[in-house]
Motif scaffolding. Structure first.
Motif: not given
Length: 372
Positions: A168-172, A196-202, A233-239
């Motif tokens: 839910s935290a991802t663009e997809g 990434l925004k508020t939510g979670d990812y895996i 808030s939604e922000k761009p990141y490099r992971l």
């Protein structure tokens, strides 16, 4: 008459062949004496594994024997410390397609074997090994075995071939089929520019059901389904995810600057628009007038919360872009130098507005300049 004579000759040859075959028939001797002595490595040897290097371990043993001296094949079998080799956790065919009484096993493969034997990453544990000799359908396990103590490093025994980001935290979003693929920068190492925004990812190694799942726990990559939580808030990141050391890093990207060398400053700002793309929809460009001509060189500055990073051409010097291959526009990390590793605007961009896109996507890190 000739046909009859030919037919008689053929029948006679067939009869002779049949008699010859009967004379050659004898039962195949499958008896063999199993391997008795394991030569190396020594019993209870301790090995500190370095799977990212070319280090290896040589396993050798005495040959098994047969009455007729026939071909024997060998496998090295590994089991847990208390195992009896009835169900080995791993088997390796010897060198020479199984015919030699030795095999060289890399630290990388021993790391996989240690994992299969239940030795966790960043820990030390024991396993045992022996040799299975076989002749035809007859296989005999040596009654001798040696113990090995393996010290496994941090990281995974087997790195994923691909990696995807979903949740839910991802663009997809949570639709696994729309999971975002990461760029593989080297073996076991993956990177992505995304929001990434508020939510979670895996993380997962497949964008379909059945893939392995990974999550992040205090900067450490672990296998499992516990999601990583994101807030704010939604922000761009490099992971960055490095499975060779099981470490994860993230850095917030504030913007990307279009840097023009002759002015020694940025003439435009690219903002994140999604799917790994940063864009400046309209930038005024004017080449700098030197005594020898007008200068059109540029590159980019990535502004992160940790500081500035420079990206530009793999070439120290470049010609104008007309007729150049797609690789001309590829972006690589470069040093903070005013003139080196720059590109050149097309001459038609002088005193015009341009749209600039930087695409940091799995297939390539590249950019495009469109004269408006």
């Amino acid at each position: 008459m000739r046909k009859i004579m030919k037919l008689t000759g053929v029948m006679l040859l067939a009869a002779i062949a049949a008699v010859s075959c009967k004379k050659d028939e004898h039962p195949l001797d499958l008896n063999l004496t199993p391997v008795g002595t394991l030569a190396t490595p020594n019993d209870n040897v301790a090995v500190k594994l370095e799977p990212t290097t070319n280090a290896n371990v040589l396993f050798k043993w005495d040959a098994a024997t047969t009455a007729d001296g026939g071909l024997i094949l060998y496998e090295v079998a590994f089991d847990k410390e208390g195992g009896d080799f009835s169900k080995p956790v791993y088997k390796v065919l010897s060198d020479g397609a199984g015919t030699q009484t030795q095999v060289t096993i890399s630290h990388k493969d021993l790391n996989k074997i240690g994992n299969a034997a239940g030795i966790a990453a960043s820990s030390t544990g024991k396993l045992k090994w022996t040799v299975i000799a076989s002749k035809g359908t007859n296989a005999k396990t040596s009654t001798t075995s040696h113990a090995m103590q393996l010290e496994r490093p941090a990281g995974f025994a087997e790195n994923p071939a691909e990696l995807y980001l979903t949740g839910s935290a991802t663009e997809g979003g949570t639709d696994l089929s729309k999971a975002i693929k990461l760029k593989k920068t080297e073996e076991g190492v993956f990177e992505i520019y995304t929001a990434l925004k508020t939510g979670d990812y895996i993380l997962t190694d497949k964008n379909t059901e059945g893939g392995k799942k990974y999550y992040i726990d205090n900067g450490i990559i672990k296998e499992g389904t516990a999601p990583t939580t994101v807030s704010g808030s939604e922000k761009p990141y490099r992971l960055n995810f490095d499975f060779t050391s099981a470490t994860a890093k993230s850095v917030e990207i504030r913007s990307i600057g279009l840097y023009m060398s002759a002015y020694g400053t940025e003439i435009g700002t690219l903002s994140y628009i999604g799917n790994g793309v940063f864009e400046a929809p309209k930038v005024a460009v004017e080449f700098y007038q030197f005594s020898w001509g007008r200068d059109e060189r540029y590159k980019f500055i990535i502004h992160t919360v940790a500081g500035n990073e420079y990206v530009g051409s793999v070439n120290q010097n470049n010609d104008q872009p007309a007729g150049k291959p797609a690789s001309y526009f590829y972006l690589v990390p470069v040093v903070n130098s005013q003139w080196d590793n720059t590109y050149k605007f097309d001459p038609s961009a002088d005193r015009k507005n341009v749209k600039v896109d930087v695409m940091l996507q799995p297939n390539a890190y590249t950019h495009k300049v469109t004269v408006l």
